[in-house]
Each structure stands twice: as structure tokens, then as C-alpha cells.
Design a protein around this motif. Structure first.
Motif, PDB file in Angstrom:
ATOM      1  N   ILE A  55      -5.535  -5.825  14.259  1.00 21.41           N
ATOM      2  CA  ILE A  55      -5.954  -7.116  13.695  1.00 21.41           C
ATOM      3  C   ILE A  55      -7.224  -7.599  14.394  1.00 21.41           C
ATOM      4  CG2 ILE A  55      -5.263  -9.521  13.348  1.00 21.41           C
ATOM      5  CD1 ILE A  55      -2.355  -8.513  13.267  1.00 21.41           C
ATOM      6  N   ARG A  56      -8.172  -8.038  13.595  1.00 20.57           N
ATOM      7  CA  ARG A  56      -9.464  -8.500  14.108  1.00 20.57           C
ATOM      8  C   ARG A  56      -9.256  -9.620  15.128  1.00 20.57           C
ATOM      9  NH1 ARG A  56     -14.918  -8.438  12.681  1.00 20.57           N
ATOM     10  NH2 ARG A  56     -16.040 -10.442  12.717  1.00 20.57           N
ATOM     11  N   HIS A  57     -10.015  -9.574  16.201  1.00 23.86           N
ATOM     12  CA  HIS A  57      -9.896 -10.560  17.282  1.00 23.86           C
ATOM     13  C   HIS A  57     -10.070 -11.987  16.750  1.00 23.86           C
ATOM     14  CE1 HIS A  57     -10.131 -12.329  21.248  1.00 23.86           C
ATOM     15  NE2 HIS A  57     -11.290 -12.889  20.929  1.00 23.86           N
ATOM     16  N   GLY A  58      -9.130 -12.840  17.109  1.00 21.73           N
ATOM     17  CA  GLY A  58      -9.198 -14.242  16.686  1.00 21.73           C
ATOM     18  C   GLY A  58      -8.469 -14.529  15.390  1.00 21.73           C
ATOM     19  N   GLU A  59      -7.997 -13.481  14.683  1.00 21.98           N
ATOM     20  CA  GLU A  59      -7.271 -13.667  13.430  1.00 21.98           C
ATOM     21  C   GLU A  59      -5.764 -13.447  13.645  1.00 21.98           C
ATOM     22  OE1 GLU A  59      -8.716 -14.788  10.832  1.00 21.98           O
ATOM     23  OE2 GLU A  59     -10.795 -14.551  11.501  1.00 21.98           O
ATOM     24  N   THR A  60      -4.966 -13.952  12.726  1.00 17.07           N
ATOM     25  CA  THR A  60      -3.505 -13.825  12.854  1.00 17.07           C
ATOM     26  C   THR A  60      -2.914 -12.773  11.924  1.00 17.07           C
ATOM     27  OG1 THR A  60      -3.164 -15.576  11.203  1.00 17.07           O
ATOM     28  CG2 THR A  60      -3.254 -16.234  13.533  1.00 17.07           C
ATOM     29  N   LYS A  61      -3.722 -12.299  10.973  1.00 19.95           N
ATOM     30  CA  LYS A  61      -3.183 -11.357   9.985  1.00 19.95           C
ATOM     31  C   LYS A  61      -4.281 -10.449   9.443  1.00 19.95           C
ATOM     32  CE  LYS A  61      -1.991 -12.778   5.799  1.00 19.95           C
ATOM     33  NZ  LYS A  61      -1.262 -13.388   4.660  1.00 19.95           N
ATOM     34  N   ALA A  62      -3.937  -9.167   9.259  1.00 18.16           N
ATOM     35  CA  ALA A  62      -4.838  -8.221   8.595  1.00 18.16           C
ATOM     36  C   ALA A  62      -4.250  -7.882   7.232  1.00 18.16           C
ATOM     37  CB  ALA A  62      -4.995  -6.958   9.431  1.00 18.16           C
ATOM     38  N   GLU A  63      -5.124  -7.713   6.230  1.00 22.64           N
ATOM     39  CA  GLU A  63      -4.671  -7.430   4.864  1.00 22.64           C
ATOM     40  C   GLU A  63      -5.380  -6.185   4.330  1.00 22.64           C
ATOM     41  OE1 GLU A  63      -5.603 -10.885   2.602  1.00 22.64           O
ATOM     42  OE2 GLU A  63      -4.658 -12.264   4.022  1.00 22.64           O
ATOM     43  N   ILE A  64      -4.593  -5.267   3.791  1.00 20.93           N
ATOM     44  CA  ILE A  64      -5.147  -4.045   3.190  1.00 20.93           C
ATOM     45  C   ILE A  64      -4.528  -3.880   1.805  1.00 20.93           C
ATOM     46  CG2 ILE A  64      -5.577  -1.581   3.494  1.00 20.93           C
ATOM     47  CD1 ILE A  64      -4.654  -2.002   6.450  1.00 20.93           C
ATOM     48  N   GLU A  65      -5.368  -3.653   0.805  1.00 21.46           N
ATOM     49  CA  GLU A  65      -4.872  -3.517  -0.561  1.00 21.46           C
ATOM     50  C   GLU A  65      -5.636  -2.404  -1.264  1.00 21.46           C
ATOM     51  OE1 GLU A  65      -3.275  -6.641  -3.873  1.00 21.46           O
ATOM     52  OE2 GLU A  65      -5.259  -7.017  -3.034  1.00 21.46           O
ATOM     53  N   GLY A  66      -4.910  -1.585  -2.015  1.00 20.05           N
ATOM     54  CA  GLY A  66      -5.559  -0.488  -2.737  1.00 20.05           C
ATOM     55  C   GLY A  66      -5.026  -0.365  -4.149  1.00 20.05           C
ATOM     56  N   LEU A  67      -5.919  -0.119  -5.101  1.00 18.88           N
ATOM     57  CA  LEU A  67      -5.537   0.097  -6.497  1.00 18.88           C
ATOM     58  C   LEU A  67      -5.703   1.575  -6.820  1.00 18.88           C
ATOM     59  CD1 LEU A  67      -4.907  -0.699  -9.450  1.00 18.88           C
ATOM     60  CD2 LEU A  67      -7.345  -1.241  -9.725  1.00 18.88           C
ATOM     61  N   PHE A  68      -4.602   2.188  -7.290  1.00 17.07           N
ATOM     62  CA  PHE A  68      -4.620   3.593  -7.697  1.00 17.07           C
ATOM     63  C   PHE A  68      -4.458   3.670  -9.212  1.00 17.07           C
ATOM     64  CE2 PHE A  68      -3.348   3.558  -3.331  1.00 17.07           C
ATOM     65  CZ  PHE A  68      -3.870   4.718  -2.773  1.00 17.07           C
ATOM     66  N   GLN A  69      -5.202   4.555  -9.831  1.00 17.95           N
ATOM     67  CA  GLN A  69      -5.091   4.778 -11.268  1.00 17.95           C
ATOM     68  C   GLN A  69      -4.514   6.181 -11.481  1.00 17.95           C
ATOM     69  OE1 GLN A  69      -6.013   2.420 -13.690  1.00 17.95           O
ATOM     70  NE2 GLN A  69      -4.976   3.765 -15.139  1.00 17.95           N
ATOM     71  N   ILE A  70      -3.272   6.223 -11.982  1.00 16.28           N
ATOM     72  CA  ILE A  70      -2.584   7.503 -12.219  1.00 16.28           C
ATOM     73  C   ILE A  70      -2.176   7.549 -13.689  1.00 16.28           C
ATOM     74  CG2 ILE A  70      -0.749   9.047 -11.465  1.00 16.28           C
ATOM     75  CD1 ILE A  70      -2.598   8.273  -9.201  1.00 16.28           C
ATOM     76  N   ASP A  71      -2.940   8.254 -14.498  1.00 12.23           N
ATOM     77  CA  ASP A  71      -2.678   8.289 -15.941  1.00 12.23           C
ATOM     78  C   ASP A  71      -1.645   9.340 -16.338  1.00 12.23           C
ATOM     79  OD1 ASP A  71      -4.514   6.219 -16.479  1.00 12.23           O
ATOM     80  OD2 ASP A  71      -6.182   7.635 -16.358  1.00 12.23           O
ATOM     81  N   ASP A  72      -1.452  10.342 -15.501  1.00  9.59           N
ATOM     82  CA  ASP A  72      -0.503  11.420 -15.811  1.00  9.59           C
ATOM     83  C   ASP A  72       0.919  10.951 -15.513  1.00  9.59           C
ATOM     84  OD1 ASP A  72       0.897  13.706 -16.225  1.00  9.59           O
ATOM     85  OD2 ASP A  72       0.025  14.835 -14.549  1.00  9.59           O
ATOM     86  N   GLU A  73       1.709  10.740 -16.577  1.00 10.67           N
ATOM     87  CA  GLU A  73       3.065  10.232 -16.389  1.00 10.67           C
ATOM     88  C   GLU A  73       4.022  11.260 -15.806  1.00 10.67           C
ATOM     89  OE1 GLU A  73       4.566   8.376 -19.898  1.00 10.67           O
ATOM     90  OE2 GLU A  73       2.945   6.903 -19.991  1.00 10.67           O
ATOM     91  N   LEU A  74       3.581  12.505 -15.670  1.00  7.86           N
ATOM     92  CA  LEU A  74       4.387  13.536 -15.015  1.00  7.86           C
ATOM     93  C   LEU A  74       4.122  13.583 -13.509  1.00  7.86           C
ATOM     94  CD1 LEU A  74       4.063  16.458 -17.605  1.00  7.86           C
ATOM     95  CD2 LEU A  74       5.961  14.845 -17.338  1.00  7.86           C
ATOM     96  N   HIS A  75       3.186  12.769 -13.053  1.00  3.51           N
ATOM     97  CA  HIS A  75       2.877  12.725 -11.625  1.00  3.51           C
ATOM     98  C   HIS A  75       4.112  12.274 -10.841  1.00  3.51           C
ATOM     99  CE1 HIS A  75       1.068  11.411  -7.830  1.00  3.51           C
ATOM    100  NE2 HIS A  75       0.040  12.179  -8.135  1.00  3.51           N
ATOM    101  N   PRO A  76       4.378  12.857  -9.670  1.00  2.23           N
ATOM    102  CA  PRO A  76       5.575  12.522  -8.873  1.00  2.23           C
ATOM    103  C   PRO A  76       5.737  11.040  -8.571  1.00  2.23           C
ATOM    104  CG  PRO A  76       4.480  14.454  -7.958  1.00  2.23           C
ATOM    105  CD  PRO A  76       3.584  13.928  -9.041  1.00  2.23           C
ATOM    106  N   VAL A  77       4.645  10.282  -8.546  1.00  2.00           N
ATOM    107  CA  VAL A  77       4.760   8.864  -8.200  1.00  2.00           C
ATOM    108  C   VAL A  77       5.561   8.091  -9.250  1.00  2.00           C
ATOM    109  CG1 VAL A  77       2.658   7.996  -9.338  1.00  2.00           C
ATOM    110  CG2 VAL A  77       3.478   6.904  -7.248  1.00  2.00           C
ATOM    111  N   TYR A  78       5.534   8.550 -10.509  1.00  4.13           N
ATOM    112  CA  TYR A  78       6.287   7.864 -11.565  1.00  4.13           C
ATOM    113  C   TYR A  78       7.786   7.992 -11.326  1.00  4.13           C
ATOM    114  CZ  TYR A  78       2.272   6.781 -14.541  1.00  4.13           C
ATOM    115  OH  TYR A  78       1.110   6.244 -15.051  1.00  4.13           O
ATOM    116  N   GLN A  79       8.219   9.197 -10.971  1.00  2.96           N
ATOM    117  CA  GLN A  79       9.642   9.401 -10.701  1.00  2.96           C
ATOM    118  C   GLN A  79      10.077   8.602  -9.472  1.00  2.96           C
ATOM    119  OE1 GLN A  79      10.870  13.483 -10.238  1.00  2.96           O
ATOM    120  NE2 GLN A  79      12.890  12.930  -9.471  1.00  2.96           N
ATOM    121  N   LYS A  80       9.236   8.631  -8.416  1.00  2.78           N
ATOM    122  CA  LYS A  80       9.575   7.892  -7.197  1.00  2.78           C
ATOM    123  C   LYS A  80       9.639   6.393  -7.477  1.00  2.78           C
ATOM    124  CE  LYS A  80      10.198   9.348  -3.820  1.00  2.78           C
ATOM    125  NZ  LYS A  80      11.489   9.687  -3.174  1.00  2.78           N
ATOM    126  N   ALA A  81       8.684   5.873  -8.241  1.00  2.38           N
ATOM    127  CA  ALA A  81       8.679   4.445  -8.585  1.00  2.38           C
ATOM    128  C   ALA A  81       9.906   4.082  -9.404  1.00  2.38           C
ATOM    129  CB  ALA A  81       7.400   4.097  -9.342  1.00  2.38           C
TER     130      ALA A  81
END
Length: 573
Positions: A55-81
Motif C-alpha cells: 500500500i502506497r505510503h500515507g494511504e489506507t487502502k490499495a485497489e486493483i481491478e482488471g477487466l477480462f474479455q473471454i468470448d469462448d464459452e468453452l473456456h475453463p473460466v466459464y465452468q469455474k464461474a
């Protein structure tokens, strides 16, 4: 692929938002500018181990966010989700991780709160991060057999599925046999216990829903006075002289007389007449209820005793009567089995022998397929290493368990994935013995070997984004060019993010991001800039010569870019 990355208050990064593209993206910049910090943030985003120190000095919270685009519905992430109850809409998956100064992390996938462990499960289907000295998946000998199976794809999968179906039956029979072969004294104690439990359940002579019916009856007896008073008052209000039913009779008779004189009154007469007969039936029912109502203290005492008995059984054998009955049936079967223990042991031994014979046939089939594909894999890796100027390197997928005799009685070698134990071995110098891949020490050699392996396995693992964190360290010249081409080849049809100090790698990039740090108001901050052609020439020139960039350096950089464009047209063809 990872399309958007947002980082706030993380290390020296105050606020950063980056759009990422398909293909090869190279991140470059001065040492300490924050290149590896961005990779660290992505690592945490997909479930890596965090710390309040990020966490950056002097701050109380760090935030990380990522957007993934997965169009293949056979991708393993669909089953896991789906397993986790997470909805994926329009192929978009948003991972978010907030870390507080207290050390706690809050993780979300598409807005749903998840644990770090679940975030890691999702993350490993999306991103594969490789660093120069990290023992990643390819360096873990426990996973080498799994990688070979992925390389063999459908052929090995089908054979392994047949084996595992039989193995499940074999494993169940083996556990049953082990259970019956326990210490005789333990078996006798177990038999005494479940016989006592079974007799206790049988004596109770339970009936389904009995507890609910008794509870209702108990409630009725306990409220006898209130029920009797209410019924009596209702009866008196409706029945007798000058009461409800008599007045309704008067109304009905008068309306019928009027209806004989005026047709329009008939529509009113009918509902009143119906009400009279309905009320008459209700009064009769109330009277029957009053006649049947009886306060029986002995019955109440029996009910309370019976409910107490049922509750005692619930505490021991199940939450409901149905569960108790099911448990009783199960231990009845177990009692019968224990009483006829020797017969069951003989039956299981016969079954086990038959299943094991079939199992070993299937296991041999799996082993033969693995050996076949191991040879193909060896040839492919040797070719990849040759292209990386490691012609004298010898690679081998070595089986440790293949010599197992299929007629042998020892069962220890039989596992869920077959009889095979396999590990990748390698020798980088002529005359030197082959050693396990995990024992390779040279950074440059390790980088090239890992890249060769990744060039093959990335096609079979379904990972959408691959990150190379300075895997080109320790190499130069023609080897550097080979690594650049190999990384670009891996990026074809997928997404590769690569931190690099090599101009050859940077020149092959589809997208070049420059990481810079600046000081504002006495604080250091990191920024990211996409480079266009002119700036790209300057940056590659800096990577070639260092601090001073001359016209000759720029010329070399332009030549390198032109050469890379020509190579791109042939790589992967």
C-alpha cells in the motif's frame, strides 16, 4: 484477454489505468520506474499473496481491478464461474482486490465477494505469470505428467477417463476390504455399538411426521380452555332464539315471499338462502367439535414423554425422523455385513482381483499412449531449443514407473492417474548427465528452456494471458533475437505481456508501453505511455546504447524495427 487494468495507491503508483491489446505488449523503461510493480499488481489481482507493504505510503487502502474479455464459452473460466455461482455476461469478467493497511483483502469476481483461494482458482484460468527465477508450473515436477496429458489431448484424455472409471470402483472395493481387515477387537466394538443403536431405534417404532402430529395435538390440549370458550361463544352467537341463524331464517323467508311478488328480488334471495344453509352446516360442525373436545392430562403426559424420546433420538441419529429411519437402515445393513464378515471379505477379494485385472489393462493402455506422446513432445521441445540456439541440449520426458510389472501384487503403484511417474530431465552441456529440469541453475538457460516449453504448452492450457517478467535476462545477440521471435510466436492468437530490456524483444512488440516515474509535490509516481513509431525508435535506441542516443543508434533502432516487421510476416506461418 486482459483488456483494462486499474491500479490505485499501490507501491509508488498513485493512480494508473491501462488499456491492453491482443498480441505482444512489451513494457520497458528505466530501472525502478515501476515495471515489475505493475506485474506484481496483476499477480495480486489473480490471487497472489499480498502484504500491507504494497500500500502506497500515507494511504489506507490499495485497489486493483482488471477487466477480462473471454468470448469462448468453452473456456475453463466459464465452468469455474458456474461452480461458484458467478454470472458471466457478454464474456466480461471483472476481478477486483482491495487491500487495507490492516492486511485484510476484499476480493470480488463480477461484483460477487469471494475468498482469496477462489480468486486464485479463477485467476489461474486467465493469467500465467513467469519470472526468471520463479518455480512456476513448468518447473514443478509434480505437474509434468499433467502437462504431458494436455499435450496428448483427446487420445490420452479418453484412455485416462476409462481407467479412472475402473479406478473408482477399485478404490471403493479396496477401502471396503481395508475396513473389514481392521483389528478384530475394533470390529467387535463397532458391532456392539451399532447393534445397540439399531435396537434403540427399533424400540422407538417411529412413524414419519409423528413428531409434527404430536406437537399439534399437544398445542391443542394445552389450549383446551381457550378453544372451548371460543367454540362455545361462537355456537351460542349463531344458534338458539334471537341468534344469528334464526334472524337469517327470518330474512330468507321474507325475501322468498317478496320474490314471489317481484322477480327482481330473486337475485338477492338466492345468496341469502345459500348463506343460511352454509351457516347451518357450520353450527353443526361447531357442535361436533365441542362434543369431541376433551381435556386429557394423561394423554398430554404421554405426548410430552414421546416427544422427549424422539428428541433424544434426534440428538443422536439425525435432525428429523426421516434421517433417523435412514440411519437405522444403514446400520442394519452394516450389522449384517459385520456378522458375515468373512463372506464379505472373500467376495470383495474376488471382486478386487477382477477389477484390478481390468484396471491394469487400462493402465497399460494409458502408459503406452503417454510414452508415444512423450516421444513426440521430446522432438518438439528439441526443435524449440534448437531455434533458441541450444542445439546441444538434450531433453527427455523420463518415466520412473513405466517398468512396473502388470502382474505384480503390490498395489502402491496404482493411483488415480495411472501407474506413471514422469519428470522432465535435461542436459545443457555435452557429456553432462541429464538432470531434473528443476535443478537447472543458469538464468539464461532457464529462460530459454521455459520459453521453449511454454511455446508448446500454451496451446494446450487455455490460458488467455501470459506474462513474462524479464525472462530474457542474461542473453544477448542472436539468442536475444531468437527469444524475441519465440515470445512473439507465443503471442500469436493470444495475449502476452512482457517486461524486457532487450531491444530485439521490444522491436517485435505489437504494442509498446513505456513506464516512467516522475516526482510531483515531493512524491514519486508511475505513469504508462503507449509509444508511437518515433518514440518507439527512441526507446529502442536507448535500450541499444544506454543513456546517450545518437543518430547512428536511431538508425540501428529503425533497422531493427524494419527487420522485425519482415520476421513477423513469416513467424507462425
Amino acid at each position: 484477454m486482459l483488456t483494462e487494468l486499474s491500479i490505485r495507491n499501490f507501491a509508488i503508483i498513485e493512480a494508473l489505468s491501462v488499456s491492453l491489446e491482443k498480441g505482444l505488449t512489451v513494457l520497458s523503461g528505466e530501472t525502478g520506474a515501476g515495471k515489475s510493480i505493475i506485474i506484481d499488481a496483476i499477480h495480486l489481482l489473480v490471487g497472489g499473496r499480498g502484504s500491507a507493504e504494497f500500500i502506497r505510503h500515507g494511504e489506507t487502502k490499495a485497489e486493483i481491478e482488471g477487466l477480462f474479455q473471454i468470448d469462448d464459452e468453452l473456456h475453463p473460466v466459464y465452468q469455474k464461474a458456474s461452480e461458484l455461482g458467478i454470472e458471466i455476461s457478454d464474456g466480461m469478467i471483472v476481478l477486483r482486490r482491495d487491500m487495507s493497511i490492516s492486511g485484510k483483502s476484499v476480493c470480488r469476481v463480477n461484483g460477487k465477494l469471494v475468498t482469496i483461494a477462489l480468486l486464485r482458482e479463477i485467476g489461474r484460468t486467465l493469467i500465467d505469470i513467469h519470472g526468471q527465477h520463479e518455480h512456476q508450473e513448468l518447473m514443478d515436477e509434480r505437474l509434468h505428467l499433467q502437462l504431458l496429458d494436455q499435450f496428448g489431448e483427446e487420445k490420452i484424455d479418453k484412455a485416462l477417463a476409462e481407467y479412472q472409471k475402473l479406478y473408482k470402483e477399485y478404490d471403493h472395493a479396496m477401502k471396503q476390504l481395508q475396513k473389514f481387515s481392521q483389528n478384530e477387537q475394533q470390529m467387535v466394538h463397532r458391532l456392539d455399538l451399532i447393534q445397540f443403536q439399531y435396537e434403540e431405534i427399533q424400540r422407538a417404532n417411529l412413524k414419519l411426521n409423528e413428531d409434527e402430529e404430536l406437537s399439534e395435538e399437544k398445542k391443542k390440549i394445552n389450549n383446551f380452555e381457550k378453544i372451548h370458550e371460543a367454540l362455545q361463544t361462537s355456537y351460542l352467537a349463531l344458534s338458539g332464539e334471537q341468534r344469528g341463524l334464526e334472524w337469517l331464517s327470518v330474512a330468507m323467508n321474507n325475501l322468498e315471499e317478496a320474490a314471489g311478488l317481484d322477480e327482481s328480488v330473486k337475485t338477492i334471495t338466492e345468496p341469502v338462502s345459500n348463506s343460511y344453509y352454509v351457516l347451518e352446516d357450520a353450527i353443526s360442525a361447531i357442535r361436533d367439535q365441542l362434543d369431541a373436545l376433551e381435556y386429557d392430562p394423561e394423554r398430554l403426559e404421554f405426548i410430552e414423554s414421546r416427544l422427549n424420546e424422539i428428541n433424544q433420538l434426534k440428538r443422536k441419529y439425525g435432525k428429523t425422523i426421516e434421517e433417523i429411519v435412514v440411519y437405522g437402515a444403514a446400520i442394519e445393513e452394516e450389522i449384517e455385513t459385520l456378522l458375515n464378515r468373512e463372506t464379505h471379505i472373500t467376495k470383495l477379494e474376488t471382486q478386487l482381483k477382477s477389477v484390478k485385472a481390468d484396471l491394469l489393462v487400462e493402465a497399460k493402455n494409458v502408459t503406452e499412449l503417454r510414452e508415444k506422446y512423450a516421444k513426440q513432445l521430446t522432438k518438439k521441445i528439441q526443435q524449440e531449443l534448437k531455434e533458441l540456439h541450444m542445439q546441444k541440449t538434450v531433453f527427455e520426458a523420463r518415466f520412473h514407473q513405466t517398468a512396473y510389472s502388470f502382474d505384480e501384487e503390490d498395489s502402491n503403484a496404482i493411483g488415480r492417474n495411472g501407474l506413471d511417474v514422469m519428470e522432465f530431465y535435461i542436459s545443457t552441456n555435452p557429456g553432462e548427465p541429464l538432470k531434473p529440469l528443476s535443478k537447472i541453475a543458469s538464468g539464461g538457460e532457464l529462460s530459454r528452456i521455459m520459453l521453449a516449453l511454454k511455446s508448446i504448452f500454451s496451446k494446450h492450457q487455455g490460458i488467455t494471458s501470459i506474462i513474462f517478467d524479464e525472462v530474457d535476462t542474461g542473453v544477448s545477440g542472436r539468442v536475444a533475437q531468437s527469444i524475441a521471435e519465440k515470445i512473439y510466436k507465443v503471442a500469436i492468437g493470444s495475449q502476452v505481456l512482457c517486461i524486457s530490456h532487450l531491444p530485439q524483444v521490444a522491436a517485435m512488440a505489437d504494442t509498446h508501453l513505456y513506464i516512467a516515474k516522475n516526482i510531483k509535490a515531493g512524491r514519486t509516481n508511475t505513469s504508462v505511455f503507449p509509444l508511437q513509431y518515433t518514440d518507439k525508435v527512441k526507446e529502442i535506441g536507448r535500450m541499444i546504447s544506454g543513456v546517450e542516443i545518437t543518430d547512428l543508434t536511431k538508425q540501428h533502432a529503425e533497422e531493427l524495427l524494419q527487420q522485425s516487421d519482415k520476421i513477423k510476416q513469416t513467424v507462425g506461418v
